[in-house]
Design an enzyme around this catalytic site. Structure first.
Site, PDB file in Angstrom:
ATOM      1  N   ARG A  79       0.872  -1.175   0.000  1.00  0.00           N
ATOM      2  CA  ARG A  79       0.000   0.000   0.000  1.00  0.00           C
ATOM      3  C   ARG A  79       0.914   1.231   0.000  1.00  0.00           C
ATOM      4  O   ARG A  79       2.023   1.183   0.547  1.00  0.00           O
ATOM      5  CB  ARG A  79      -0.863  -0.026   1.270  1.00  0.00           C
ATOM      6  CG  ARG A  79      -1.922   1.032   1.296  1.00  0.00           C
ATOM      7  CD  ARG A  79      -2.785   0.875   2.540  1.00  0.00           C
ATOM      8  NE  ARG A  79      -3.631   2.041   2.736  1.00  0.00           N
ATOM      9  CZ  ARG A  79      -4.093   2.406   3.907  1.00  0.00           C
ATOM     10  NH1 ARG A  79      -3.785   1.701   4.981  1.00  0.00           N
ATOM     11  NH2 ARG A  79      -4.853   3.474   4.012  1.00  0.00           N
ATOM     12  N   HIS A  80       0.452   2.286  -0.607  1.00  0.00           N
ATOM     13  CA  HIS A  80       1.250   3.525  -0.664  1.00  0.00           C
ATOM     14  C   HIS A  80       1.598   4.017   0.747  1.00  0.00           C
ATOM     15  O   HIS A  80       1.001   3.579   1.748  1.00  0.00           O
ATOM     16  CB  HIS A  80       0.460   4.596  -1.415  1.00  0.00           C
ATOM     17  CG  HIS A  80      -0.875   4.843  -0.778  1.00  0.00           C
ATOM     18  ND1 HIS A  80      -1.018   5.590   0.381  1.00  0.00           N
ATOM     19  CD2 HIS A  80      -2.107   4.424  -1.112  1.00  0.00           C
ATOM     20  CE1 HIS A  80      -2.289   5.615   0.712  1.00  0.00           C
ATOM     21  NE2 HIS A  80      -2.977   4.909  -0.169  1.00  0.00           N
ATOM     22  N   GLY A  81       2.536   4.968   0.816  1.00  0.00           N
ATOM     23  CA  GLY A  81       2.876   5.588   2.102  1.00  0.00           C
ATOM     24  C   GLY A  81       1.711   6.430   2.609  1.00  0.00           C
ATOM     25  O   GLY A  81       0.722   6.663   1.888  1.00  0.00           O
ATOM     26  N   GLU A  84      -2.195  12.422   2.882  1.00  0.00           N
ATOM     27  CA  GLU A  84      -2.708  13.531   3.698  1.00  0.00           C
ATOM     28  C   GLU A  84      -4.032  13.148   4.382  1.00  0.00           C
ATOM     29  O   GLU A  84      -4.263  13.512   5.525  1.00  0.00           O
ATOM     30  CB  GLU A  84      -2.924  14.763   2.803  1.00  0.00           C
ATOM     31  CG  GLU A  84      -1.600  15.380   2.362  1.00  0.00           C
ATOM     32  CD  GLU A  84      -1.704  16.192   1.079  1.00  0.00           C
ATOM     33  OE1 GLU A  84      -2.762  16.142   0.413  1.00  0.00           O
ATOM     34  OE2 GLU A  84      -0.715  16.863   0.740  1.00  0.00           O
ATOM     35  N   ASN A  86      -4.978  10.014   4.980  1.00  0.00           N
ATOM     36  CA  ASN A  86      -4.760   8.940   5.968  1.00  0.00           C
ATOM     37  C   ASN A  86      -4.453   9.609   7.306  1.00  0.00           C
ATOM     38  O   ASN A  86      -4.933   9.188   8.359  1.00  0.00           O
ATOM     39  CB  ASN A  86      -3.562   8.056   5.603  1.00  0.00           C
ATOM     40  CG  ASN A  86      -3.778   7.192   4.386  1.00  0.00           C
ATOM     41  OD1 ASN A  86      -2.828   6.865   3.673  1.00  0.00           O
ATOM     42  ND2 ASN A  86      -5.021   6.799   4.141  1.00  0.00           N
ATOM     43  N   GLY A  93     -10.936   7.323  -1.068  1.00  0.00           N
ATOM     44  CA  GLY A  93     -11.449   6.802  -2.334  1.00  0.00           C
ATOM     45  C   GLY A  93     -10.693   7.366  -3.525  1.00  0.00           C
ATOM     46  O   GLY A  93      -9.485   7.201  -3.623  1.00  0.00           O
ATOM     47  N   GLU A 158      -8.158   2.977  -5.792  1.00  0.00           N
ATOM     48  CA  GLU A 158      -8.867   2.630  -4.555  1.00  0.00           C
ATOM     49  C   GLU A 158     -10.365   2.498  -4.838  1.00  0.00           C
ATOM     50  O   GLU A 158     -10.872   3.062  -5.827  1.00  0.00           O
ATOM     51  CB  GLU A 158      -8.597   3.717  -3.507  1.00  0.00           C
ATOM     52  CG  GLU A 158      -9.290   3.540  -2.164  1.00  0.00           C
ATOM     53  CD  GLU A 158      -9.042   2.184  -1.527  1.00  0.00           C
ATOM     54  OE1 GLU A 158      -9.332   1.141  -2.165  1.00  0.00           O
ATOM     55  OE2 GLU A 158      -8.568   2.160  -0.384  1.00  0.00           O
ATOM     56  N   LYS A 169     -13.370   8.829   9.425  1.00  0.00           N
ATOM     57  CA  LYS A 169     -13.720   7.406   9.529  1.00  0.00           C
ATOM     58  C   LYS A 169     -14.280   7.047  10.909  1.00  0.00           C
ATOM     59  O   LYS A 169     -15.244   6.280  11.009  1.00  0.00           O
ATOM     60  CB  LYS A 169     -12.484   6.548   9.220  1.00  0.00           C
ATOM     61  CG  LYS A 169     -12.071   6.656   7.768  1.00  0.00           C
ATOM     62  CD  LYS A 169     -10.875   5.803   7.438  1.00  0.00           C
ATOM     63  CE  LYS A 169     -10.570   5.913   5.952  1.00  0.00           C
ATOM     64  NZ  LYS A 169      -9.412   5.144   5.540  1.00  0.00           N
ATOM     65  N   GLY A 213      -5.569   0.506   0.128  1.00  0.00           N
ATOM     66  CA  GLY A 213      -6.052  -0.423   1.145  1.00  0.00           C
ATOM     67  C   GLY A 213      -7.032  -1.469   0.641  1.00  0.00           C
ATOM     68  O   GLY A 213      -6.806  -2.670   0.811  1.00  0.00           O
ATOM     69  N   ASN A 214      -8.086  -1.020  -0.050  1.00  0.00           N
ATOM     70  CA  ASN A 214      -9.119  -1.996  -0.421  1.00  0.00           C
ATOM     71  C   ASN A 214      -8.779  -2.813  -1.664  1.00  0.00           C
ATOM     72  O   ASN A 214      -9.171  -3.980  -1.764  1.00  0.00           O
ATOM     73  CB  ASN A 214     -10.470  -1.296  -0.574  1.00  0.00           C
ATOM     74  CG  ASN A 214     -11.013  -0.912   0.781  1.00  0.00           C
ATOM     75  OD1 ASN A 214     -10.943  -1.690   1.738  1.00  0.00           O
ATOM     76  ND2 ASN A 214     -11.512   0.309   0.906  1.00  0.00           N
TER      77      ASN A 214
HETATM   78  O1  LIG Z   1      -9.993   5.300   0.588  1.00  0.00           O
HETATM   79  C1  LIG Z   1      -9.524   5.315   1.751  1.00  0.00           C
HETATM   80  O2  LIG Z   1     -10.102   5.830   2.689  1.00  0.00           O
HETATM   81  C2  LIG Z   1      -8.179   4.658   2.031  1.00  0.00           C
HETATM   82  C3  LIG Z   1      -8.343   3.372   2.809  1.00  0.00           C
HETATM   83  O3  LIG Z   1      -8.922   2.353   2.106  1.00  0.00           O
HETATM   84  O4  LIG Z   1      -7.511   4.444   0.826  1.00  0.00           O
HETATM   85  P1  LIG Z   1      -5.945   4.437   0.738  1.00  0.00           P
HETATM   86  O5  LIG Z   1      -5.485   3.029   0.922  1.00  0.00           O
HETATM   87  O6  LIG Z   1      -5.639   4.943  -0.638  1.00  0.00           O
HETATM   88  O7  LIG Z   1      -5.405   5.294   1.834  1.00  0.00           O
END
Ligand SMILES: O=C(O)[C@@H](CO)OP(=O)(O)O
Length: 283
Positions: A79-81, A84, A86, A93, A158, A169, A213-214
């Protein structure tokens, strides 16, 4: 059947003996014929079984030989680092947010982990989103392989967060108990797997996939044979490579999960997820 011809009267007794003999012979012949047929059926069944066993032995030997000759392939999923959003714990998305400073450090560290594991990448696949592309480029730079083309695919984007996009979240989970269904993302990821990734693995290549992530959950579910309800619990922190090794021509079946090539990562687990179409029960 033998044709019986009537003889003159003088042959009467002998004729009856002959008829009696023929009758016995005819009776024995039927029994013998039936026995012979049974023997024949048994012999045919034995021959068919022997043929089947021989062809199964041949198939097993051919498969073993193919596996011995099959190239050893590797798949690195990451998964990427940290992005912002996250950091802000917002549903991202398809919003094209960038990496944070921390996320860039994480991506470089992921590259270092792969270099330390002695991995040389043959091809790189990522989404159309800058957080994944930038992470892939930083990883390649640390790996001293920045010349490698980065192949970008919509299929690796994503999952679209829909109405949740931009929402926090934790507060969403507290308010509504957020559900996410991976079926759409699983379908598009499966298409890319069949058409692009699996063929590369069959050629014994080392493939790096930098994604989200997904999309990663969908891939891990496919590779580890996880049920939809189990994949939601798979925690995939940012920039934490997962290494799969493959021997043999069937990538999915040949997958051997080697584990995480290092710890760290700043991602928090996603809120509990549930797909009403795939799981009837609430959680
Ligand atoms: O869409 C998101 O909220 C996140 C988690 O699934 O995606 P990413 O993995 O790109 O941070």
């Amino acid at each position: 059947m033998a044709e019986l011809r009537c003889e003159p009267d003088g042959f009467g007794p002998n004729f009856r003996i002959v008829l009696f003999g023929l009758g016995c012979w005819a009776g024995d012949a039927d029994a013998a014929l039936a026995a012979a047929e049974r023997e024949l059926q048994i012999a045919l069944a034995e021959a068919a079984a022997a043929r089947e066993a021989a062809s199964a032995r041949k198939e097993t030997a051919a498969r073993a030989a193919a596996e011995e000759e099959a190239p050893h392939a590797r798949l690195v999923l990451v998964r990427h680092g940290q992005s912002e959003w996250n950091l802000a714990n917002r549903f991202t998305g398809w919003v094209d947010v960038d990496l944070t400073e921390q996320g860039m450090l994480e991506a470089r560290e992921a590259g270092r982990l792969l270099a330390a594991a002695g991995l040389e990448i043959d091809e790189v696949h990522t989404s159309l989103m800058r957080r994944a592309i930038r992470s892939a480029v930083l990883m390649l730079s640390t790996l001293n392989q920045c010349w490698l083309p980065v192949r970008k695919h919509l299929e690796l984007n994503e999952q679209h967060a829909g109405l949740l996009t931009g929402e926090n979240k934790v507060s969403c989970a507290q308010r509504w108990g957020v559900d996410q269904c991976l079926s759409a993302v699983s379908r598009r990821v499966a298409g890319l797997w069949e058409g692009t990734i699996a063929p590369a693995l069959r050629e014994g290549r080392t493939v790096l996939v930098v994604t989200h992530g997904n999309t990663l959950r969908a891939l891990v579910a496919y590779l580890d044979g996880l049920a939809p309800e189990d994949v939601y619990h798979v925690d995939l922190p940012t920039a934490t490579p997962l290494l799969y090794e493959f021997d043999g021509a069937a990538p999915r079946e040949g997958a051997r999960r080697v584990g995480r090539a290092g710890g760290g990562g700043a991602a928090r687990p996603l809120p509990g997820v549930r797909c009403p179409r795939e799981r009837g029960a609430a959680r």
